[in-house]
Design an enzyme around this catalytic site. Sequence first.
Site, PDB file in Angstrom:
ATOM      1  N   CYS A 137      14.734  -5.747  14.666  1.00 28.05           N
ATOM      2  CA  CYS A 137      15.636  -6.718  15.273  1.00 28.05           C
ATOM      3  C   CYS A 137      16.638  -7.163  14.221  1.00 28.05           C
ATOM      4  O   CYS A 137      16.918  -6.425  13.291  1.00 28.05           O
ATOM      5  CB  CYS A 137      14.861  -7.898  15.851  1.00 28.05           C
ATOM      6  SG  CYS A 137      13.914  -8.815  14.629  1.00 28.05           S
TER       7      CYS A 137
ATOM      8  N   HIS B   7      -6.123   1.447 -14.016  1.00 26.81           N
ATOM      9  CA  HIS B   7      -6.499   1.117 -12.638  1.00 26.81           C
ATOM     10  C   HIS B   7      -7.779   1.860 -12.292  1.00 26.81           C
ATOM     11  O   HIS B   7      -7.793   3.084 -12.134  1.00 26.81           O
ATOM     12  CB  HIS B   7      -5.380   1.532 -11.680  1.00 26.81           C
ATOM     13  CG  HIS B   7      -5.489   0.944 -10.307  1.00 26.81           C
ATOM     14  ND1 HIS B   7      -6.400   1.384  -9.387  1.00 26.81           N
ATOM     15  CD2 HIS B   7      -4.801  -0.078  -9.706  1.00 26.81           C
ATOM     16  CE1 HIS B   7      -6.271   0.697  -8.266  1.00 26.81           C
ATOM     17  NE2 HIS B   7      -5.315  -0.208  -8.434  1.00 26.81           N
TER      18      HIS B   7
END
Length: 669
Positions: free
Chosen positions: A28, A582
């Site tokens: 939108c 990580h």
Amino acid sequence: MASATTDTSRHILREIGGADNVSSLTYCATRLRFDLVDRSKVDKDALDSDPAVLGVVEQGSTGLQVVMGGGVADYYNAIVKEPGMGDADAEGRASSKKEYGGVRGRYDWVNYCFEFLSDTFRPVLWALLGASLIITMLVLADTFGWQDFRADMADQPDGYVLLHAMWRSVFYFLPIMIGATAARKLGANEWVGAAIPAALLTPEFLSLGDAGETVHIFGIPLVLNDYSSQVFPPLIAAIGLFWVEKGLKRIIPASVQMVFVPFFSLLIMIPATAFLLGPFGIGIGNGISDFLLWLNGVSPFILAVIIPLLYPFLVPLGLHWPLNAIMIQNIATLGYDFIQGPMGAWNFACFGVVAGVLYISFREKNKGMRQVSLGGLMAGLFGGISEPSLYGVLLRFKKTYVRLLPGCLVGGIIIGFFDVKASAFVFTSLLTFPAMDPWGGYLIGIAAAFFTSMLLVVFFDYRGKDEKAEILAGLAVEREEEEDADSVEASPSESGIGAGTGKPALQPGAVTVITAPVEGRATPLSDVDDPAFSSGALGQGIAIEPSGDTVVAPADGKILTVQKSGHAVGLRLDNGIDLLIHIGIDTVKMGGEGFEVLVEKKQKVTAGTPLIRFDAQRIRDAGYSAVTPVIVVNTKSFSTVEGLPAPIAAFGDDIITVTAKAAEAVTAP
């Protein structure tokens, strides 16, 4: 090289679970609207970490809205070009019937009604916004006495007739647009949905007589109505079309449905709309409008206070669309609207909050909030669009509504006192005030709303105590890290690491070797089953399939960040290399189970200092990969960063070589 828009779009797609997790995507004025296969795959924290993302809002059980601001179309176009998205998007559009059934099963009927209205009006928003600014131009011309805005077209100069045609094209044919978008939302044929209200706007239908007259069609009385600018008749007709098409497809063979389904649909639905559904839709619109008109007649104060106080709660849920439909209905039937003026109080109170946030962000040197608030403020003041402000600021912090609602109240009272009415449907921005009558009273009202909320934010802040402390602490760490980086570049340390030249990594031409922070088997980073790592988007490095259970510091440095969940740690080595270690892929979802953090942020560490202990088997048992990427985050600061795959990696083994840029590259402007 990929643009910032492309990088952000890929980041969004990755964090929502990839193209395979997207069943449909639309957008939108400010938001990307995803319908997802499995919303549990979305990493909202990772999405929010991108400064281009103004907010993330869940809708229903599978919907997700990602607020991007005025440039949303650019991000949409970039996302649909990504591999797998073209087919998924096409399937989502083609299988709109399936989507409708799924939505009906997931939402209760009230929620779906509002979603239906929202998704019907959303595609038309662009045309309405453009038309509203053309109206503003003409109202200004009327104000200055250059032309009469409401004069008959026969009395208008030809140039103004053309300008009037520009905005009337949107509002006169609005039923056709609504018929198409409503039918598409329901899963019916959108062009048949457009053709039904179009039939009631043709010269042939209009030649039957004036609105209010009764004519007889094959002996059946037909009450004529003016269907231009109407929104409820095409909405109801689209619902009828859905059921008609559904019934026809059950009895007509598939081989000839393309011919006979639209034929019978038009043959049934156009008369049904003219005789029954159209008048019923006009009655609904008139009924709601008459109630609000009665309330406004009882006391403009009551309506003018209620509207701006309701809007902050209606807009986040998409429940404001029915009121937008009534505004258009009012303009068509009354020639004016009494909702838009009070609505302006809400809008400008919202923009006032964001202006206060912008002031504080400049004072605190908060670049992230400065960008978010500035974008929201510009979209609001000049476009009348509140979503970037709402999702980027108001819904994210505790105190914002306490600052917002007093502005809504003050502005609503003033606008109610002046009994402000809108002479045309416009978006309430700084550019459209001439459409309000009296516009002087309107300006006083929105100014009061704006500055009331802005000053409340400036003097009392927009955050709770904990929120403010957390943000200020983060800003302090960022400034300290920037100062550390500057000091490293200005006077690099003489302590190298590994078996290289012994020179610091940032010294021109130096080669520095990084050693393994965890025992295991080193493999190329490109083999990691996570595009964020394998693509090198986060930096170059190596991956280690761990056999040990402890991550240690490969050299002297300082902890930049360590996740509470224990799955990742970032550190800056004394030679200027920033490392991210990580542990596992998607292990953040384990919530810290199987991890023990041994250090804290800003802690100084030496080579071999234990950082995190973890249970690799527990990670695998939970269904996640234990592979541990070791990334040089500031890869772009160096000439090359190369991983060194090896069968076995133990503490002290070389895993990455870092080559500093040559002297001429370092000193080049």
